[in-house]
Design a protein around this motif. Structure first.
Motif, PDB file in Angstrom:
ATOM      1  N   LYS A   1      -7.406  14.982  27.912  1.00 32.97           N
ATOM      2  CA  LYS A   1      -8.419  14.993  28.966  1.00 32.97           C
ATOM      3  C   LYS A   1      -9.134  13.637  29.033  1.00 32.97           C
ATOM      4  CE  LYS A   1      -9.980  19.314  29.030  1.00 32.97           C
ATOM      5  NZ  LYS A   1     -10.902  20.299  28.424  1.00 32.97           N
ATOM      6  N   THR A   2      -9.465  13.104  27.864  1.00 33.58           N
ATOM      7  CA  THR A   2     -10.162  11.823  27.807  1.00 33.58           C
ATOM      8  C   THR A   2      -9.317  10.708  28.410  1.00 33.58           C
ATOM      9  OG1 THR A   2     -11.303  12.527  25.808  1.00 33.58           O
ATOM     10  CG2 THR A   2     -11.314  10.171  26.264  1.00 33.58           C
ATOM     11  N   ILE A   3      -8.009  10.695  28.078  1.00 31.30           N
ATOM     12  CA  ILE A   3      -7.135   9.652  28.615  1.00 31.30           C
ATOM     13  C   ILE A   3      -7.044   9.777  30.136  1.00 31.30           C
ATOM     14  CG2 ILE A   3      -4.782   8.693  28.620  1.00 31.30           C
ATOM     15  CD1 ILE A   3      -4.501   9.741  25.735  1.00 31.30           C
ATOM     16  N   GLU A   4      -6.937  11.013  30.619  1.00 27.54           N
ATOM     17  CA  GLU A   4      -6.882  11.222  32.077  1.00 27.54           C
ATOM     18  C   GLU A   4      -8.162  10.735  32.742  1.00 27.54           C
ATOM     19  OE1 GLU A   4      -5.896  15.329  32.463  1.00 27.54           O
ATOM     20  OE2 GLU A   4      -3.775  14.939  32.040  1.00 27.54           O
ATOM     21  N   ASN A   5      -9.311  11.006  32.090  1.00 29.03           N
ATOM     22  CA  ASN A   5     -10.590  10.540  32.622  1.00 29.03           C
ATOM     23  C   ASN A   5     -10.641   9.017  32.680  1.00 29.03           C
ATOM     24  OD1 ASN A   5     -11.620  13.067  33.026  1.00 29.03           O
ATOM     25  ND2 ASN A   5     -12.743  13.129  31.101  1.00 29.03           N
ATOM     26  N   LEU A   6     -10.118   8.374  31.628  1.00 25.10           N
ATOM     27  CA  LEU A   6     -10.104   6.905  31.592  1.00 25.10           C
ATOM     28  C   LEU A   6      -9.306   6.372  32.769  1.00 25.10           C
ATOM     29  CD1 LEU A   6      -9.379   6.164  27.819  1.00 25.10           C
ATOM     30  CD2 LEU A   6     -11.532   5.846  29.005  1.00 25.10           C
ATOM     31  N   ARG A   7      -8.136   7.000  32.990  1.00 23.53           N
ATOM     32  CA  ARG A   7      -7.269   6.556  34.085  1.00 23.53           C
ATOM     33  C   ARG A   7      -7.994   6.662  35.419  1.00 23.53           C
ATOM     34  NH1 ARG A   7      -2.469   8.583  31.282  1.00 23.53           N
ATOM     35  NH2 ARG A   7      -1.645   6.696  30.316  1.00 23.53           N
ATOM     36  N   SER A   8      -8.656   7.811  35.642  1.00 24.73           N
ATOM     37  CA  SER A   8      -9.285   7.997  36.960  1.00 24.73           C
ATOM     38  C   SER A   8     -10.519   7.110  37.086  1.00 24.73           C
ATOM     39  CB  SER A   8      -9.611   9.460  37.230  1.00 24.73           C
ATOM     40  OG  SER A   8     -10.422   9.964  36.215  1.00 24.73           O
TER      41      SER A   8
END
Ligand SMILES: [Zn+2]
Length: 158
Positions: free
Chosen positions: A145-152
């Motif tokens: 989830k954290t990595i996805e948040n970073l991407r967005s």
């Protein structure tokens, strides 16, 4: 790119490893000179909160990032600007020792993990150095989830 985190960035180092990034975490006993030498020899991006150390690295043309915040989330975001995070899921690297994890047979893992985990999980990983077993759980869900948040977050900035 591979990374070297200085002694002050233990949490960041753990997270980078969980994200699949080859991360050298400096022991207390290493001097600034040692860190610069390791970064240069192993071609690692030097990551530190120490302005002086970063300045010395830049003088020697060693790629370096000055971490400007104590918030782990912001530190990860800062790293995300500098290096690409692998697309595949976490659990490719041991968060304790940086050794690449190997996938293990479920039957074999079952004998070495808590019974509830053995019953409910299908895939297991193993660190041959720490002899530690890994599996997907709440912790890895948080990482994904954290990595996805970073991407967005980074996309919004672009
Ligand atoms: Zn390990």
């Amino acid at each position: 790119m591979n990374v070297l985190c200085d002694q002050m960035l233990g949490s960041l180092a753990t997270w980078l490893r969980l994200c699949g990034i080859d991360t050298y975490f400096a022991r207390e006993s290493l001097s600034d000179d040692d860190l610069l030498q390791i970064a240069a020899e192993q071609q690692r991006l030097l990551v530190s909160r120490d302005k002086q150390l970063i300045h010395r690295a830049q003088k020697r043309k060693i790629p370096a990032v000055l971490i400007s915040t104590t918030s782990l989330q912001d530190q990860l975001l800062q790293m995300h600007h500098h290096i690409s995070f692998p697309k595949d899921t976490p659990l490719s690297r041991c968060c304790i020792c940086n050794t690449p994890l190997i996938t293990v047979n479920r039957e074999l893992a079952k004998q070495n993990v808590p019974p509830l985990v053995a019953e409910t999980r299908k895939k297991f990983w193993y660190c041959p150095h720490c002899t530690k077993y890994y599996w997907h759980g709440t912790h890895t869900d948080n990482i994904i989830k954290t990595i996805e948040n970073l991407r967005s977050t980074n996309r919004e900035k672009d």
